[in-house]
Motif scaffolding. Sequence first.
Motif, short mmCIF file in Angstrom:
data_model
loop_
_atom_site.label_atom_id
_atom_site.label_comp_id
_atom_site.label_asym_id
_atom_site.label_seq_id
_atom_site.Cartn_x
_atom_site.Cartn_y
_atom_site.Cartn_z
N THR A 1 0.84 -1.19 0.00
CA THR A 1 0.00 0.00 0.00
C THR A 1 0.88 1.24 0.00
OG1 THR A 1 -1.92 1.05 1.07
CG2 THR A 1 -0.23 0.12 2.52
N TYR B 1 -1.96 13.51 -0.54
CA TYR B 1 -2.68 13.98 -1.72
C TYR B 1 -2.21 15.39 -2.08
CZ TYR B 1 -6.74 15.45 -4.54
OH TYR B 1 -7.55 15.94 -5.54
N ARG C 1 -12.96 14.07 -0.89
CA ARG C 1 -12.84 12.62 -0.79
C ARG C 1 -13.13 11.95 -2.13
NH1 ARG C 1 -15.80 8.32 3.40
NH2 ARG C 1 -14.87 6.47 2.44
N GLU D 1 -10.36 9.66 -4.13
CA GLU D 1 -10.70 8.28 -4.47
C GLU D 1 -10.61 8.05 -5.98
OE1 GLU D 1 -14.48 7.77 -2.57
OE2 GLU D 1 -13.56 7.13 -0.67
N GLU E 1 -6.93 7.55 -6.58
CA GLU E 1 -6.54 6.21 -6.09
C GLU E 1 -6.97 5.12 -7.07
OE1 GLU E 1 -6.65 7.09 -1.26
OE2 GLU E 1 -8.42 6.30 -2.28
N TYR F 1 -3.37 4.33 -1.27
CA TYR F 1 -3.96 5.21 -0.27
C TYR F 1 -3.23 6.55 -0.29
CZ TYR F 1 -5.21 7.40 4.14
OH TYR F 1 -5.63 8.31 5.08
N HIS G 1 -12.06 8.78 5.29
CA HIS G 1 -11.25 8.21 4.20
C HIS G 1 -10.15 7.31 4.77
CE1 HIS G 1 -9.52 7.71 0.30
NE2 HIS G 1 -8.39 8.28 0.64
N PHE G 2 -9.55 7.74 5.86
CA PHE G 2 -8.58 6.91 6.56
C PHE G 2 -9.23 5.63 7.05
CE2 PHE G 2 -6.96 5.70 10.80
CZ PHE G 2 -5.65 5.36 10.48
N TRP H 1 -9.54 3.02 4.37
CA TRP H 1 -8.26 2.36 4.08
C TRP H 1 -7.96 1.29 5.13
CZ3 TRP H 1 -3.15 4.13 6.32
CH2 TRP H 1 -2.07 3.45 5.75
N ARG I 1 -9.91 -1.81 4.56
CA ARG I 1 -9.37 -2.66 3.48
C ARG I 1 -8.18 -3.49 3.97
NH1 ARG I 1 -8.44 0.00 -2.28
NH2 ARG I 1 -8.23 -2.24 -2.73
#
Length: 224
Positions: free
Chosen positions: A76, A81, A101, A105, A108, A123, A209-210, A213, A216
């Motif tokens: 990862t 950003y 966001r 995304e 990403e 990420y 958003h964190f 991640w 996942r």
Amino acid sequence: MITVGVLCEGQTEENMVKQFLGPELLAYGINLVPTILLTKTAAGGPSSRGGVSKWSKIERDLRNLLAGTPHWAAVTTLLDYYGLPQGSPGMEDRPLTTSARQRVEHVERRMAECIDHSRFIPYLVLHETETWVFAAAEQLGELLDERALAGELKRQADEKGGPENVNDSPDTAPSKRLLRLCPEYNKTQDGPAAVAYLGLDALRLACPHFDAWISRLLALVPVP
């Protein structure tokens, strides 16, 4: 126990992994291995690490990590950003009318399409790892004995609708705001310490958003 490699933008991100993310995720059965982005290799001299100047350098390191670690569950990234090179996948066709966001995304997804590897999980931090320090305002204030700083960081994050919405202008990015409010702030030491003090669960609540991640990464762990 599974192993996940983390390509880090620099020393601050590496410290975030070593002091905060690594110990937190180890409890879930994930061993994080940080690697700082290789930015320059001088002939006959030492290599330079840290910072992002070109997408080609990020891509090179990602492909090398993926090729050299087939036993790892995933690779990862922990990149900002804010300041991501304009030549990176998805940067030129970002839907600028959408939320921050949604834009990140989009980038990403384009990164994933470019690398095209089943073990790659992109990420990008919205907008910098200093965003996490805004979430840990109270903890930073306590560590630095700066109560007024904590209150102002919280006020600015609330004003934007949450830490991840503290934006990416050269004058108003999270790191710029922090240094303006607290010139003695040491990003490689104070930031990771404050975020580690805050803890994983609280940061996930503050930064959606964190949180996505981390979800996942946790999904990689085999169910007993």
